[in-house]
Structures are given as structure tokens and as C-alpha cells.
Design an enzyme around this catalytic site. Sequence first.
Site, short mmCIF file in Angstrom:
data_model
loop_
_atom_site.label_atom_id
_atom_site.label_comp_id
_atom_site.label_asym_id
_atom_site.label_seq_id
_atom_site.Cartn_x
_atom_site.Cartn_y
_atom_site.Cartn_z
N ASP A 1 1.00 2.76 3.61
CA ASP A 1 0.14 3.85 3.10
C ASP A 1 1.00 5.11 2.90
O ASP A 1 0.55 6.23 3.18
CB ASP A 1 -1.04 4.12 4.04
CG ASP A 1 -2.15 4.92 3.34
OD1 ASP A 1 -2.05 5.16 2.11
OD2 ASP A 1 -3.10 5.31 4.03
N HIS B 1 0.84 -1.22 0.00
CA HIS B 1 0.00 0.00 0.00
C HIS B 1 0.87 1.25 0.00
O HIS B 1 1.29 1.73 1.05
CB HIS B 1 -0.93 -0.01 1.22
CG HIS B 1 -1.99 1.04 1.15
ND1 HIS B 1 -3.23 0.85 1.72
CD2 HIS B 1 -2.02 2.28 0.60
CE1 HIS B 1 -3.98 1.93 1.52
NE2 HIS B 1 -3.25 2.81 0.85
ZN LIG Z 1 -6.89 4.74 2.07
ZN LIG Z 2 -3.80 4.81 0.69
#
Ligand SMILES: [Zn+2]
Ligand SMILES: [Zn+2]
Length: 435
Positions: free
Chosen positions: A306, A61
Site C-alpha cells: 500500500d 498494492h
Molecule cells: Zn485502501
Molecule cells: Zn491503497
Amino acid sequence: MNSILVRGGRVLSPEDQLDEMLDVRIVDGVVREIAPNLASGGGEILDARGQVVAPGFIDIHVHLREPGGEASETLATGLAAAVAGGFTAVAPMPNTRPVIDQPALVAAEIEKARSLGLARVFPIAAVTLGSEGERLSDLAGLAAVGAVAFSDDGRAVKTAALLRRALEESVRLGAPIIEHCEDPSLSAGGVINEGPVAEQLKVGGVPVLSEDVCVARDLAVAEATGGHLHVAHLSSARSLDMVRQAKRRGVRVTCEAAPHHFTLTDEAVLAYGTNAKMNPPLRSAVDVEAIRAGLADGTIDAIATDHAPHAAELKARPLDGGAPFGIIGLETAVGLALTELVDTGLISLGHMVALLTANPARIIHQPLGRLQVGGTADLTLLDPELVWTYRAAEGRSKSRNTPFDGRTFRGAVTATIVAGRVVYRRDTADPAHSA
Ligand SMILES: [Zn+2]
Ligand SMILES: [Zn+2]
């Protein structure tokens, strides 16, 4: 012939039941021998004494911003950050400009990444055209050119009906649907976690309920379809428990946690401002404890960063007025995992390696994350004892938006090898990674 002998390290690959002091010989990008006391053989020797030799780490991610957001990150800078963080493979999300919803865009991303010769790139394509939640993308066509998963990350798939069709299709394609679980009717106007900190700062809150409602919906759809649902960046104790219960029932669901969600609470916003603004937001201490417990008991399958770079001028906007969500994470993830999870005794080093290798490989259905003779030589080397301080200004990412600038870690990546090439080597004089 290009050969490297990785000598004297603790070879650690839980998936291969390996945890011993061994040498690893790499010839022309392939692991040729894993055994004690190998003869030098005349090639390059990489001294791994005192270090851990693991399969290459995989981050499923990341946001690399190319195309369209090159002021914040490019494939070149993002992948340089990846290898400096120990990642030999990353899966970028499709919310670029344009959104990655066409096979030609997936193919171009793979081609550009390959030409850079850093980390491997496994593109995630949009579930719906433009991630707008109106019409399903050509999932089969996207998978055919190399998309390994589908997501409308930044938001959830808009309707249960579209998610149902996507999950049904995903069964045929052998690729997961990755969900950013958020109900916009509950999160609208929110910028940080709903709670005392938001009240103190007089800014809108994002309730955990926003995540919980969406996780409940998605689990129901996954259970009904038999499709593989992967829940991204879990931040809520209640959501985590729903995933735990669903797994017990045999629902095909996996999930990931980001380092910031097992490290910081929303109190961090008071100290770091917009550099602690992300989506989902940093939560309460109860939620952080739940995420840590979920990592320890195996409910959480993978650690994923992320990584969300934003140029300084964007993050300079007000917390409540246009500063974008997200922080960079590629260069601090392993340090945080080693320091917060392993050094504290919460999980073993082997478990941490699994969360970064074989587990994420399984989620994206790729034959990675192992160390086997005859296998591709993607390796990450760690020094679990090395104490170092992260300096964002000297990092490889083009952006600096992180609450971890100046933080000291115990445990560092020392080398990253992709297809038998050393693409990162820790320089102890490196100002980004000063001891
Ligand atoms: Zn997200
Ligand atoms: Zn993301």
C-alpha cells in the site's frame, strides 16, 4: 546475446519445490538453466554466494500517483523505488487524477511503464466510473487492454448491488475485485484508530467495526456470486477471522497485509505523527498479533505495501486537519518482512518468498512468481543476514512519508533482475541503505 550467470546462491522458489545451492543462467531475458556448477559461458557473472535467489517479488498494492500527483511520485520514481525494494512487478491502484477507469488510460500507463524499463506494471482499474460508486466501469474493455484487477481503493465499492455486479463480471474476466474495506458511516471524521491513543490526542477515531462491517458485507456478496474477492490491507483481528472462516467454507476470497500492519500499533502515532497516519489505521496490539498469526497460518495470502507517497507539504498538515492518509513502503517491505517475520521465527524464509511471489501472482491471475527453465528471468536476490539502516531522505521514492526512517533491519535486497536485466544492484556505499 545477453547472458548472466547467477552463481552460488540458495535458489528458493516454494512454488517450484526449489531450495538448493544452484546456479541460474539467464540468456536474452529467459532462464535457460538451473543447475549446480554451471560453466561461466563468457557472459556477466553475478556472485550470489551467501545470498538467496528468489523469483521476482510482486507488490499487488501500490499508489504511484501518475497522472495527476507528480509532486508526490511519478512512475519513474515509484518504479525505481520498487526495484530498489526488490519488486520486479507492481500493481498500481487507479485512484490517480484522472481515475484509471478508461481503457486508454490503462494502455497509456502500461506504455509509459514499459518505456522506463524498471519493474513491470500490472494496472488495477476502477470498479466504478471515477471510483464514485454510481456506475460500473467497462470492466471487460479495461481487462482487454491489460487491467488485471478492479478496485475503488481509497474507499469500498459503494453499494452491495454494484459489488455484486462487479463480482459476477469478474468471474467471466478472470480478474479479482480488490476491496478497501471501510464503512464510511462508521469511519467518518476518524484519522487514527479508535482507542486510547486517539483519546489522548483528542482526534477522531476509525473503529475496527468500520472494516468488519464492510468485510462481512463483501464476503456475503462474494459467497453469493462465486466471484473472486480480494481484501486489501487487512488490519482487524475480527475481519481476519471472518476471512479465515469464509475460506473454510470455500468462499473465493484472498487477502493481503501491509508491513506496517504487522509491525506497528497505533502507539506509533505518538512518535511519528502524520507519518503513522494511514487508512486503514495502525491498530491495537491485539490486531497486530492477529495479523501476524494470519500470516503464519496462511490465512493471509500476500504481503502488499500500500505504498502511498505524499509530498512533505501535504504530510505537514495537522494530523486532524487535512494530512493525507498513507505511507511509502516499497523500499522497506522486504527488510520488515525479513526482520519482523522471518528473523523472529514466525514464518520460514520460503513462506515469506511465497507471500511475495507465487501467492500475489495467483491473486492477480498472472503467470509470475516462479523460477523455471524457459520462464521469464525476473529474480530478486537477498542477503538474509545483512544488517542495514534505512534512510528515507536517500530513498528512490519522491516522498519521505514513513515511520521507518532510521530503522535498522536484518536482511536486505541485494539485486533485482527484470527480464534478464539487472535493474537494481545494492551498493554497500549507498547512503539510503547504509550498513
Ligand atoms: Zn485502501
Ligand atoms: Zn491503497
